[in-house]
Design a protein around this motif. Structure first.
Motif, PDB file in Angstrom:
ATOM      1  N   ARG A  44       0.839  -1.198   0.000  1.00  0.00           N
ATOM      2  CA  ARG A  44       0.000   0.000   0.000  1.00  0.00           C
ATOM      3  C   ARG A  44       0.873   1.246   0.000  1.00  0.00           C
ATOM      4  NH1 ARG A  44      -0.429   3.095   4.546  1.00  0.00           N
ATOM      5  NH2 ARG A  44       0.027   2.181   6.600  1.00  0.00           N
ATOM      6  N   ILE A  45       0.281   2.364  -0.380  1.00  0.00           N
ATOM      7  CA  ILE A  45       1.003   3.629  -0.430  1.00  0.00           C
ATOM      8  C   ILE A  45       1.278   4.133   0.981  1.00  0.00           C
ATOM      9  CG2 ILE A  45       0.808   6.069  -1.054  1.00  0.00           C
ATOM     10  CD1 ILE A  45      -0.788   5.188  -3.527  1.00  0.00           C
ATOM     11  N   TYR A  46       2.535   4.519   1.229  1.00  0.00           N
ATOM     12  CA  TYR A  46       2.927   5.140   2.489  1.00  0.00           C
ATOM     13  C   TYR A  46       3.182   6.636   2.326  1.00  0.00           C
ATOM     14  CZ  TYR A  46       3.238   1.227   5.746  1.00  0.00           C
ATOM     15  OH  TYR A  46       2.927   0.203   6.605  1.00  0.00           O
ATOM     16  N   SER A  47       3.554   7.077   1.141  1.00  0.00           N
ATOM     17  CA  SER A  47       3.757   8.504   0.898  1.00  0.00           C
ATOM     18  C   SER A  47       3.758   8.763  -0.603  1.00  0.00           C
ATOM     19  CB  SER A  47       5.059   9.011   1.533  1.00  0.00           C
ATOM     20  OG  SER A  47       6.169   8.276   1.058  1.00  0.00           O
ATOM     21  N   VAL A  48       3.371  10.000  -0.949  1.00  0.00           N
ATOM     22  CA  VAL A  48       3.350  10.444  -2.348  1.00  0.00           C
ATOM     23  C   VAL A  48       3.813  11.888  -2.385  1.00  0.00           C
ATOM     24  CG1 VAL A  48       1.954  10.735  -4.443  1.00  0.00           C
ATOM     25  CG2 VAL A  48       1.300   9.014  -2.759  1.00  0.00           C
ATOM     26  N   ARG A  49       4.533  12.256  -3.425  1.00  0.00           N
ATOM     27  CA  ARG A  49       4.843  13.663  -3.653  1.00  0.00           C
ATOM     28  C   ARG A  49       4.792  13.939  -5.144  1.00  0.00           C
ATOM     29  NH1 ARG A  49       6.239  17.720   0.326  1.00  0.00           N
ATOM     30  NH2 ARG A  49       5.666  19.586  -0.813  1.00  0.00           N
ATOM     31  N   PHE A  50       3.921  14.856  -5.538  1.00  0.00           N
ATOM     32  CA  PHE A  50       3.851  15.303  -6.930  1.00  0.00           C
ATOM     33  C   PHE A  50       4.755  16.517  -7.089  1.00  0.00           C
ATOM     34  CE2 PHE A  50      -0.148  13.081  -6.264  1.00  0.00           C
ATOM     35  CZ  PHE A  50      -0.298  12.351  -7.431  1.00  0.00           C
ATOM     36  N   MET A  51       5.572  16.509  -8.150  1.00  0.00           N
ATOM     37  CA  MET A  51       6.487  17.610  -8.419  1.00  0.00           C
ATOM     38  C   MET A  51       6.448  17.912  -9.918  1.00  0.00           C
ATOM     39  SD  MET A  51       9.648  16.375  -5.951  1.00  0.00           S
ATOM     40  CE  MET A  51      10.834  17.440  -6.768  1.00  0.00           C
ATOM     41  N   GLY A  52       5.546  18.812 -10.296  1.00  0.00           N
ATOM     42  CA  GLY A  52       5.448  19.177 -11.702  1.00  0.00           C
ATOM     43  C   GLY A  52       5.059  17.999 -12.565  1.00  0.00           C
ATOM     44  N   LYS A  53       5.900  17.648 -13.520  1.00  0.00           N
ATOM     45  CA  LYS A  53       5.592  16.567 -14.459  1.00  0.00           C
ATOM     46  C   LYS A  53       6.005  15.192 -13.939  1.00  0.00           C
ATOM     47  CE  LYS A  53       5.942  19.682 -18.417  1.00  0.00           C
ATOM     48  NZ  LYS A  53       6.658  20.010 -19.676  1.00  0.00           N
ATOM     49  N   ARG A  54       6.492  15.142 -12.696  1.00  0.00           N
ATOM     50  CA  ARG A  54       6.849  13.869 -12.085  1.00  0.00           C
ATOM     51  C   ARG A  54       6.065  13.652 -10.798  1.00  0.00           C
ATOM     52  NH1 ARG A  54      13.365  13.864 -11.664  1.00  0.00           N
ATOM     53  NH2 ARG A  54      13.890  14.351 -13.828  1.00  0.00           N
ATOM     54  N   ALA A  55       6.056  12.415 -10.355  1.00  0.00           N
ATOM     55  CA  ALA A  55       5.544  12.080  -9.027  1.00  0.00           C
ATOM     56  C   ALA A  55       6.448  11.021  -8.428  1.00  0.00           C
ATOM     57  CB  ALA A  55       4.109  11.587  -9.102  1.00  0.00           C
ATOM     58  N   TYR A  56       6.512  11.008  -7.104  1.00  0.00           N
ATOM     59  CA  TYR A  56       7.281   9.999  -6.378  1.00  0.00           C
ATOM     60  C   TYR A  56       6.332   9.299  -5.415  1.00  0.00           C
ATOM     61  CZ  TYR A  56      11.044  12.732  -8.332  1.00  0.00           C
ATOM     62  OH  TYR A  56      11.858  13.390  -9.218  1.00  0.00           O
ATOM     63  N   MET A  57       6.360   7.989  -5.434  1.00  0.00           N
ATOM     64  CA  MET A  57       5.424   7.217  -4.635  1.00  0.00           C
ATOM     65  C   MET A  57       6.166   6.115  -3.896  1.00  0.00           C
ATOM     66  SD  MET A  57       1.869   5.374  -5.853  1.00  0.00           S
ATOM     67  CE  MET A  57       2.632   4.144  -6.921  1.00  0.00           C
ATOM     68  N   VAL A  73       9.493   6.310  -9.352  1.00  0.00           N
ATOM     69  CA  VAL A  73       9.546   7.587 -10.059  1.00  0.00           C
ATOM     70  C   VAL A  73       8.558   7.494 -11.211  1.00  0.00           C
ATOM     71  CG1 VAL A  73      10.986   9.262 -11.254  1.00  0.00           C
ATOM     72  CG2 VAL A  73      11.986   7.815  -9.470  1.00  0.00           C
ATOM     73  N   LEU A  74       7.587   8.408 -11.241  1.00  0.00           N
ATOM     74  CA  LEU A  74       6.494   8.344 -12.206  1.00  0.00           C
ATOM     75  C   LEU A  74       6.543   9.533 -13.150  1.00  0.00           C
ATOM     76  CD1 LEU A  74       3.702   7.419  -9.647  1.00  0.00           C
ATOM     77  CD2 LEU A  74       5.065   5.850 -11.025  1.00  0.00           C
ATOM     78  N   ASP A  75       6.292   9.262 -14.420  1.00  0.00           N
ATOM     79  CA  ASP A  75       6.261  10.295 -15.450  1.00  0.00           C
ATOM     80  C   ASP A  75       4.813  10.686 -15.708  1.00  0.00           C
ATOM     81  OD1 ASP A  75       6.680  11.960 -17.603  1.00  0.00           O
ATOM     82  OD2 ASP A  75       6.941  10.330 -19.052  1.00  0.00           O
ATOM     83  N   LEU A  76       4.493  11.991 -15.512  1.00  0.00           N
ATOM     84  CA  LEU A  76       3.135  12.484 -15.726  1.00  0.00           C
ATOM     85  C   LEU A  76       3.096  13.547 -16.820  1.00  0.00           C
ATOM     86  CD1 LEU A  76       2.087  12.843 -11.971  1.00  0.00           C
ATOM     87  CD2 LEU A  76       1.673  10.914 -13.488  1.00  0.00           C
ATOM     88  N   GLU A  77       4.139  13.573 -17.657  1.00  0.00           N
ATOM     89  CA  GLU A  77       4.200  14.605 -18.702  1.00  0.00           C
ATOM     90  C   GLU A  77       3.038  14.487 -19.676  1.00  0.00           C
ATOM     91  OE1 GLU A  77       7.404  16.632 -21.774  1.00  0.00           O
ATOM     92  OE2 GLU A  77       7.917  14.767 -20.734  1.00  0.00           O
ATOM     93  N   LYS A  78       2.652  13.240 -19.995  1.00  0.00           N
ATOM     94  CA  LYS A  78       1.483  13.010 -20.842  1.00  0.00           C
ATOM     95  C   LYS A  78       0.316  12.630 -19.944  1.00  0.00           C
ATOM     96  CE  LYS A  78       4.203  11.442 -24.823  1.00  0.00           C
ATOM     97  NZ  LYS A  78       4.462  10.304 -25.765  1.00  0.00           N
ATOM     98  N   PRO A  79      -0.624  13.547 -19.722  1.00  0.00           N
ATOM     99  CA  PRO A  79      -1.707  13.278 -18.774  1.00  0.00           C
ATOM    100  C   PRO A  79      -2.526  12.034 -19.098  1.00  0.00           C
ATOM    101  CG  PRO A  79      -1.653  15.602 -19.376  1.00  0.00           C
ATOM    102  CD  PRO A  79      -0.717  14.897 -20.307  1.00  0.00           C
ATOM    103  N   ASP A  80      -2.586  11.681 -20.373  1.00  0.00           N
ATOM    104  CA  ASP A  80      -3.393  10.513 -20.733  1.00  0.00           C
ATOM    105  C   ASP A  80      -2.621   9.206 -20.616  1.00  0.00           C
ATOM    106  OD1 ASP A  80      -1.675  11.104 -22.796  1.00  0.00           O
ATOM    107  OD2 ASP A  80      -3.089  10.584 -24.388  1.00  0.00           O
ATOM    108  N   ALA A  81      -1.314   9.279 -20.303  1.00  0.00           N
ATOM    109  CA  ALA A  81      -0.519   8.051 -20.255  1.00  0.00           C
ATOM    110  C   ALA A  81       0.559   8.124 -19.173  1.00  0.00           C
ATOM    111  CB  ALA A  81       0.119   7.789 -21.617  1.00  0.00           C
ATOM    112  N   PRO A  82       0.185   8.190 -17.885  1.00  0.00           N
ATOM    113  CA  PRO A  82       1.207   8.157 -16.829  1.00  0.00           C
ATOM    114  C   PRO A  82       1.954   6.833 -16.853  1.00  0.00           C
ATOM    115  CG  PRO A  82      -0.996   7.933 -15.889  1.00  0.00           C
ATOM    116  CD  PRO A  82      -1.178   8.264 -17.333  1.00  0.00           C
ATOM    117  N   ARG A  83       3.255   6.871 -16.526  1.00  0.00           N
ATOM    118  CA  ARG A  83       4.039   5.645 -16.593  1.00  0.00           C
ATOM    119  C   ARG A  83       5.139   5.654 -15.545  1.00  0.00           C
ATOM    120  NH1 ARG A  83       8.785   6.111 -20.195  1.00  0.00           N
ATOM    121  NH2 ARG A  83       9.074   8.321 -20.694  1.00  0.00           N
TER     122      ARG A  83
END
Length: 647
Positions: free
Chosen positions: A421-434, A445-455
Motif C-alpha cells: 500500500r502507499i505510504y507517501s506520495v509527492r507530486f512535483m510538476g511533471k513527475r511524481a514519487y510514490m 519515479v512516475l512520469d506524468l508529462e502526458k496526462p493521458d498516459a502516466p508511466r
C-alpha cells in the motif's frame, strides 16, 4: 538585517524558490458558474430531507452496523503555514502549494512569535532574542473554546478552534415551531483579532459553523473553512415537528445563529451520507462581505487546495459483491472489509466566495492531502485499492489517476506494487514519487508529462519506508520514515530513518545517504504531520522534533527486532544537509531536565516541555514547547535566552 513581512505571508512549496515544481501559468482558472452549482439537486423541503436521510442510512447500514466501519471518518488534519518571499530571513511551517496558506500551532512574522495551546494563545516578542518576552495572552479559561491552530498576516491573527456550547436558533414559523430552538452541539469558530497593538489584540469578528473542524486555507485576505456535521438521524426521523438545519453565525451581521434553509442544502445523489459538509469562505478585507456558506448532504475527509480550487475527498465503502454472495448473513460481521472508492468534490474559490464546480470518482482510497495535486488544469490523485492481506484478485494495488477539468478520468496507471500500500506520495510538476511498503520500501519515479498516459520511469527497493517525502531540488528528494528489519515474511519497523534519494537518473533512483535515529519506538510528529519540519536549502538546514527510544546493551545482545527501546530523549534534532555530504547532526536540543527523563522510566513520556516546533529568525534558532521558548545561535549553538511561557 531583520525584515517584516509585507502584506500576507505567501506560501512556498518548499522553503526556497523551486520554479520547476510549479511553473508560471501551470494552473488554469476553473470556470465556476451558477450552472455548475445547479447540477446538484436541492434538498428543498424537510419532508424530502427525511426521505433522503432514510435512504442514506440504508446505504450505510452494512458499513456501520455489520463491520463497525463508520460511513465517514473525517481526518482532523491540521494545516501548514506559508513562507514569505518578501522576508527570506525567517522561516515558517512547511506547506504543500505555493500561494495557499495553511494554519499551524506556531507562527512568526519575523519579530513576534504566535503560539496556540489548548487553553490560550500567546504573542511573544521573539526578535531580538535577548529581549524575548511574552507580550500578551488571549485566554479561553471558560472551557467553551479550544484553540486548534492559527493564521497570521500583517493585520490579523485568526484563531481557529472548536467550541461546545448551546446554539439558540431563531424560531421557525409558527406553523412549524413557535418557540426558539436550542441544541448543544460542536461549533467550528474562527476568531479574528486586530493585532496592530500586540499588547492588546482586539477581537473584531467571529465566524462560526456548526460541526467538527476538518481543515482551512487562506489565500491573500480570503479565508476558507471546512467542517463535518453529523446528523442526529434518530431524532430527526422520530421528531414530528420540523427541526432546523445546521447553524452558522457571522458576528458582522448579528449575534443570532441562523439555520441553513433546506432550500439551500444540496446533495450528491450517488453519495448520500447522514452528515453535512459545510464549506465557508469570506474575504476578511471586506468587513461587510457576508460569509459565503455552501452546505451539502455528505462529508469530507481530506482537503487539498490550489490557488483557485478546493478539493474535498471522501472514502465511500461498498460491499464486495462476490464475497457477499459467498458469505452467509450470520457471518457477515467477519466478512472481508468493504471495497472503497474515493469521491472528489471540487469547489471554485474566488475572493472569499466559494461554489461547487465538479465531482469525480476514482477506485481505491487516498492516504492524505499529498495524494492529490493540481497541475496544468488536471487533478492527479494516488490511491490504494484492495487489501494487503489478501492473495486473490482483491489484493492491494496502487494507482495514479489523472482527472480532467470535469473530474473525469483522463489517464491512469493501475496495479502498481501488488500486495503493498502507499505510504507517501509527492507530486512535483511533471513527475511524481510514490513509496509503497510491505516488507521493503519501493520508491517509484512516475512520469506524468502526458496526462493521458502516466508511466513508471524507475524504481528502487530498499529496507524501510518513507511516511513523508520532501523536495530538496530537481534531482533530490528527502524521505522521512522508519527503518525496518525482516523476520521471515514479516517486516518490523525500527528507528526513524532519514534518506536522501538521488533521482537525476530517473530510471535508476538511488538512496544516496541515510541516517537512522534510535531503535524501535522512536517517533516524530513529522511522520504524520508535515508542518513539524523546518527545512531551508539556502541554509543547508533540516530540523524536526522527535522522541527517541533506544535499546539497552542487554537488548542489543538479544537482537530481538520486535523489542521496543527505552525512552531516552525528547526534543529537536538539527542537521546540516548537503547533496554531496548527506546528513550531519549538528545539535540535539531538549527542554526536559534530567528529573523529567527520570520520571519517564522505561516507557513513553508526554510532557508540556516536549518541543513541538522549530523555526528561525535571522541567525537565531527557536525551539517551542507549551512551557518554554528557547533561543540559540543558529551557527555555533550558543544559548541566547530561555523564556518560560507558563504564568
Amino acid at each position: 538585517m531583520k525584515k517584516k513581512a509585507a502584506g500576507l505571508v505567501v506560501t512556498a512549496f518548499v522553503l526556497c524558490a523551486l520554479p520547476f515544481l510549479l511553473p508560471a501559468g501551470s494552473i488554469k482558472e476553473p470556470t465556476v458558474t451558477a450552472a455548475a452549482q445547479d447540477e446538484l439537486p436541492v434538498v428543498g423541503t424537510y419532508e424530502k430531507f427525511k426521505k433522503l436521510l432514510k435512504k442514506s442510512v440504508a446505504n450505510n447500514t452494512y458499513a456501520e452496523l455489520e463491520l463497525g466501519i463508520p460511513a465517514m471518518a473525517p481526518a482532523l488534519q491540521a494545516g501548514d503555514a506559508a513562507k514569505s518571499t518578501a522576508a527570506p530571513d525567517f522561516s515558517v511551517t512547511n506547506t504543500q502549494v505555493q500561494g495557499v496558506d495553511e494554519a499551524d500551532i506556531v507562527k512568526t512574522d519575523g519579530t513576534y512569535l504566535y503560539q496556540s495551546t489548548n487553553r490560550e494563545v500567546r504573542i511573544v516578542k521573539a526578535y531580538p532574542a535577548q529581549e524575548m518576552r511574552v507580550t500578551s495572552r488571549i485566554s479561553y479559561e471558560d472551557g467553551q473554546f479550544t484553540p486548534l491552530e492559527m493564521f497570521v498576516d500583517d493585520k490579523r491573527l485568526i484563531v481557529i478552534g472548536q467550541a461546545d456550547n448551546y446554539v439558540e436558533l431563531a424560531p421557525l414559523p409558527a406553523s412549524k415551531r413557535a418557540i426558539p430552538y436550542y441544541r448543544n452541539n460542536q461549533l467550528v469558530k474562527a476568531l479574528v483579532y486586530d493585532i496592530a497593538d500586540k499588547e492588546n489584540p482586539r477581537l473584531i469578528r467571529q465566524l462560526e459553523v456548526e460541526g467538527q473542524y476538518l481543515s482551512s486555507r487562506k489565500i491573500g485576505s480570503s479565508l476558507y473553512l471546512t467542517a463535518n456535521n453529523s446528523i442526529d438521524t434518530y431524532r430527526i426521523l422520530q421528531e414530528k415537528t420540523e427541526l432546523p438545519g445546521p447553524a452558522y453565525r457571522d458576528s458582522a451581521f448579528g449575534e443570532q445563529y441562523q439555520p441553513v434553509p433546506y432550500s439551500d442544502i444540496r446533495y450528491f445523489p450517488e453519495s448520500l451520507q447522514p452528515n453535512y459538509l459545510m464549506v465557508a469562505g469570506v474575504n476578511l478585507d471586506l468587513p461587510r462581505q457576508k460569509l459565503s456558506l455552501s452546505t451539502y448532504l455528505g462529508a469530507g475527509e481530506n482537503i487539498y487546495a490550489s490557488p483557485t480550487s478546493l478539493y474535498v475527498a471522501v472514502t465511500e465503502y461498498k460491499a464486495n459483491q462476490r464475497n457477499m454472495m459467498q458469505t452467509e448473513s450470520f457471518d457477515r460481521l467477519f466478512a472481508p472489509p468493504l471495497a472503497a472508492d474515493t469521491t472528489i468534490y471540487r469547489f471554485g474559490m474566488n475572493d472569499g466566495k466559494i461554489a461547487f464546480s465538479a465531482k469525480g470518482r476514482v477506485p481505491g482510497q487516498i492516504l492524505n492531502q499529498f495524494s492529490m495535486d493540481e497541475y496544468d488544469g488536471y487533478l492527479r490523485i494516488a490511491t490504494t485499492s484492495g487489501n494487503m492481506w489478501r492473495t486473490d484478485a482483491d489484493t492491494s494495488k496502487n494507482n495514479i489517476y489523472v482527472l480532467d477539468s470535469k473530474l473525469g478520468i483522463h489517464g491512469k496507471l493501475e496495479g502498481v506494487a501488488p500486495t503493498e500500500r502507499i505510504y507517501s506520495v509527492r507530486f512535483m510538476g511533471k513527475r511524481a514519487y510514490m513509496v509503497t511498503f510491505r516488507n521493503v520500501d519501493p520508491l517509484f519515479v512516475l512520469d506524468l508529462e502526458k496526462p493521458d498516459a502516466p508511466r513508471i520511469l524507475g524504481a528502487l527497493k530498499i529496507p524501510g519506508y518513507s511516511d513523508y517525502l520532501h523536495p530538496y531540488d530537481e534531482n533530490h528528494i528527502i524521505g522521512f520514515g522508519k527503518e525496518t528489519e525482516s523476520d521471515k515474511d514479516m517486516a518490523y519497523y525500527q528507528g526513524m530513518k532519514i534518506a536522501l534519494f538521488d533521482v537525476s537518473d530517473v530510471s535508476k533512483p538511488k538512496e544516496k545517504f541515510k541516517t537512522v535515529i534510535g531503535d524501535r519506538g522512536t517517533d516524530s510528529e513529522l511522520l504524520h504531520n508535515h508542518k513539524a519540519l523546518l527545512f531551508s536549502r539556502e541554509k543547508g538546514l533540516l530540523a524536526f522534533p522527535l522522541s527517541v527510544y533506544e535499546w539497552t546493551e542487554a537488548q542489543k545482545a538479544e537482537q530481538n527486532i520486535r523489542g521496543y527501546g527505552h525512552f531516552t530523549f525528547q526534543g529537536a534534532y538539527v542537521y546540516r544537509i548537503d547533496p554531496e555530504k548527506g546528513f550531519t547532526l549538528t545539535d540535539k536540543i531538549t527542554h526536559l531536565e534530567p528529573e523529567d527523563i527520570a520520571k519517564a522510566g522505561e516507557g513513553w513520556y508526554e510532557s508540556s516541555k516536549n518541543i513541538r516546533r522549530i523555526l528561525t529568525i535571522d541567525q537565531t534558532l527557536y525551539t517551542i514547547s507549551d512551557d518554554i521558548v528557547k533561543a540559540q545561535q543558529l551557527y555555533g549553538q550558543k544559548a541566547v535566552k530561555t523564556l518560560p511561557l507558563t504564568k
